[in-house]
Write an enzyme that holds these catalytic residues in place. Structure first.
Site, PDB file in Angstrom:
ATOM      1  N   SER A 172      -9.341   1.840   2.752  1.00  0.00           N
ATOM      2  CA  SER A 172      -8.407   2.522   1.913  1.00  0.00           C
ATOM      3  C   SER A 172      -7.546   1.744   1.391  1.00  0.00           C
ATOM      4  CB  SER A 172      -7.795   3.933   2.918  1.00  0.00           C
ATOM      5  OG  SER A 172      -7.140   3.202   3.789  1.00  0.00           O
TER       6      SER A 172
ATOM      7  N   SER B   9      -9.808  -0.945   6.767  1.00  0.00           N
ATOM      8  CA  SER B   9      -8.896  -0.766   5.631  1.00  0.00           C
ATOM      9  C   SER B   9      -8.105  -2.052   5.401  1.00  0.00           C
ATOM     10  CB  SER B   9      -7.821   0.209   5.510  1.00  0.00           C
ATOM     11  OG  SER B   9      -8.565   1.687   5.630  1.00  0.00           O
TER      12      SER B   9
ATOM     13  N   LYS C 229       0.868  -1.134  -0.057  1.00  0.00           N
ATOM     14  CA  LYS C 229      -0.087   0.204   0.081  1.00  0.00           C
ATOM     15  C   LYS C 229       0.826   1.319   0.149  1.00  0.00           C
ATOM     16  CE  LYS C 229      -3.760   2.193   2.695  1.00  0.00           C
ATOM     17  NZ  LYS C 229      -4.655   1.864   4.024  1.00  0.00           N
TER      18      LYS C 229
END
Length: 503
Positions: free
Chosen positions: A161, A185, A86
């Site tokens: 996210s 997330s 990420k």
């Protein structure tokens, strides 16, 4: 050792164990594996929009690992495993942007603690994934990367996210991935993409080098296609970091034999699972239809029956916490600017900005995120006086009470875990936004207790549904036992149809 023919190894749905066995048998090299994943990214990411940046050094690192393997064998438990990170994890050799145009050239001088741990274990970072810009929301939209799509329906959201990581791993653009979880997330994106995600106990995994959203809630976590791979990742990611003192809590909590040893086909036999009905069904009619909620509940009900058939005792229902009190413990609006500004200060010359406010003032933030920041009143808080802010301090105190209440419920009912859906509704259609109120993320996030999400099945429309299990502090070993048994019993993981093997 010369590279073996790339068609001698079946890459689709390959696990870490599969990769390790193929390398040991000389059926694949790290370099050939990287080439194949990069080819898949090139072929498929135009549809998914999951990847922000390719690592130009990935092939060189793969070659070095192949040379090391030829002379010394495996360098670590994740030798040659391609991973997607990420893009809020600091990387010394690639920009760390948090999805923001304003940070497009921001390259930290060092890796995040977890990235360093993963590289030391032999991982190859092939790419960094798109995310909800600044991690502020649950859609996965960013000014730098645009909107990521769900791997099972390109017209729907992947949640966020960490949606870029989840979509990429689901479509086999990497073997495994990492996300970070402030609230949902590493849980709702895996749930919406038929994956496994783990939110560790607060203090088990370091946050150093993770672009922050909320210091008291943030944690990195693994995203994988199998429970075993999630366990292997967490074994490597966990550990004491002097730069993040909260990890002292977890310094002696990782089992001496690791997490993989707790994968158990019979892990549900004799287990006691409490059903948290208060997290079922639509909470706000503006956020979906009763049919949406029923589609989720139907899948979860079937999963509960499968757990019971596998030997679990189901305690139904268990009232865990008061939901309004749970919501009233949110502190992100107090911590975001404070923690983000501290991160920028640590970057020094790596970024031209000194504060979150300066970045927002550039006018480059994606409109939906910009409006969320304004609505949340992020800049109305005096971050310099939080130690005296009664509203903030009361919310932190409320969290301690919520944690105590949740732990007492586990003890009172003699439970190994409580079960609920990570989201009350399926992935929404684009351009709608995923409703935060329908995410069941706050129990784990506000108590700091661990949870794991595993595939539970599919709705009648073919959309993945996840199942979340929450346990006591540092109960990751038991959660892996339960999750691995459920995975083996049900075999609910199914790769998305449109991202098959390349010719």
């Amino acid at each position: 050792m010369s590279p073996s023919p790339t068609d001698s190894f079946d890459l689709l749905e390959a696990t870490v164990a599969d990769i390790r066995a193929a390398m040991a048998d000389e059926r694949v090299t790290a370099e050939a594996l990287v080439d194949r994943y990069l080819a898949r990214i090139d072929a498929y990411d135009d549809d998914l929009n999951a990847i922000l940046t390719i690592n130009d050094d990935a092939r060189r690192r793969a070659r070095r690992l192949d040379e090391r393997f030829e002379s010394d064998g495996f360098v670590g438990p994740l030798h040659g495993v391609p991973i997607v990170i990420k893009d809020n994890h600091d990387t010394r050799d690639m920009p760390t942007t948090a999805g923001s145009v304003a940070l497009a050239e921001s390259t930290p001088s060092r890796d995040a603690f977890v990235v360093e741990q993963l590289r030391d274990a032999g991982c190859i970072v092939v790419a960094k994934a798109n995310l909800q810009e600044l991690s502020f929301g649950v859609d996965t939209i960013s000014s730098l990367g645009g909107a990521t799509r769900n791997a099972y329906d390109l017209e729907r959201r992947p949640s966020g996210s960490s949606g870029g990581t989840a979509a990429a791993v689901a479509a086999n653009l990497a073997a495994v991935g990492t996300g970070s979880d402030t609230c949902s997330s590493v849980r709702s994106p895996p749930a919406f993409n038929d994956l496994v995600g783990v939110r560790p106990t607060r203090g088990l995994v370091s946050r150093t080098g993770i672009v922050p959203l909320s210091e008291t809630q943030d944690t990195p976590g693994p995203i994988a296609r199998t429970v075993a791979d999630a366990a292997r990742l967490l074994e490597v990611m966990a550990g004491y970091d002097p730069a993040d003192p909260v990890t002292a809590r977890g310094a002696d909590q990782v089992p001496a034999d690791g997490y993989v040893s707790h994968l158990d086909d019979d892990g549900l036999e004799g287990a006691r699972i409490g059903i948290a009905r208060q997290f079922f069904g639509l909470r706000n009619e503006a956020n979906g239809s009763e049919a949406d909620a029923e589609a989720i509940t139907t899948v979860i009900e079937d999963a509960i029956e499968e757990m019971e058939a596998a030997g679990a005792t189901i305690v139904d229902p268990v009232e865990v916490v008061d939901l309004d009190r749970l919501a009233s413990a949110r502190v992100l609006q107090y911590e975001f600017a404070r923690d983000f500004d501290a991160y920028l200060a640590e970057l020094g010359d790596a970024t031209p900005y000194d504060s979150l406010a300066e970045i927002v003032e550039t006018g480059t933030i994606a409109p939906s995120i910009d409006s969320r920041i304004e609505a949340a009143g992020i800049f109305d808080v005096d971050t310099g006086s939080l130690d005296e802010n009664l509203g903030y301090l009361r919310r932190l105190e409320r969290r301690e009470r919520l944690r105590e209440t949740t732990l007492s419920k586990l003890v009172e009912h003699d439970l190994d875990a409580v079960l609920y859906p990570p989201s009350r509704v399926p992935p929404v259609e684009i351009p709608d936004h995923q409703p935060f109120e329908e995410m069941n993320c706050e129990l784990s996030a506000h108590t700091g207790l661990p949870s794991i999400v595993v595939p539970a099945g599919f709705t009648g429309d073919g959309l993945p549904v996840g199942l979340e299990l929450l346990g006591g502090a540092f109960a990751e070993p038991r959660l892996f036992e339960l999750a691995s048994a459920f995975e083996r019993t049900t075999d609910n993981r199914r790769p998305p149809d449109r991202f098959g093997e390349l010719d």
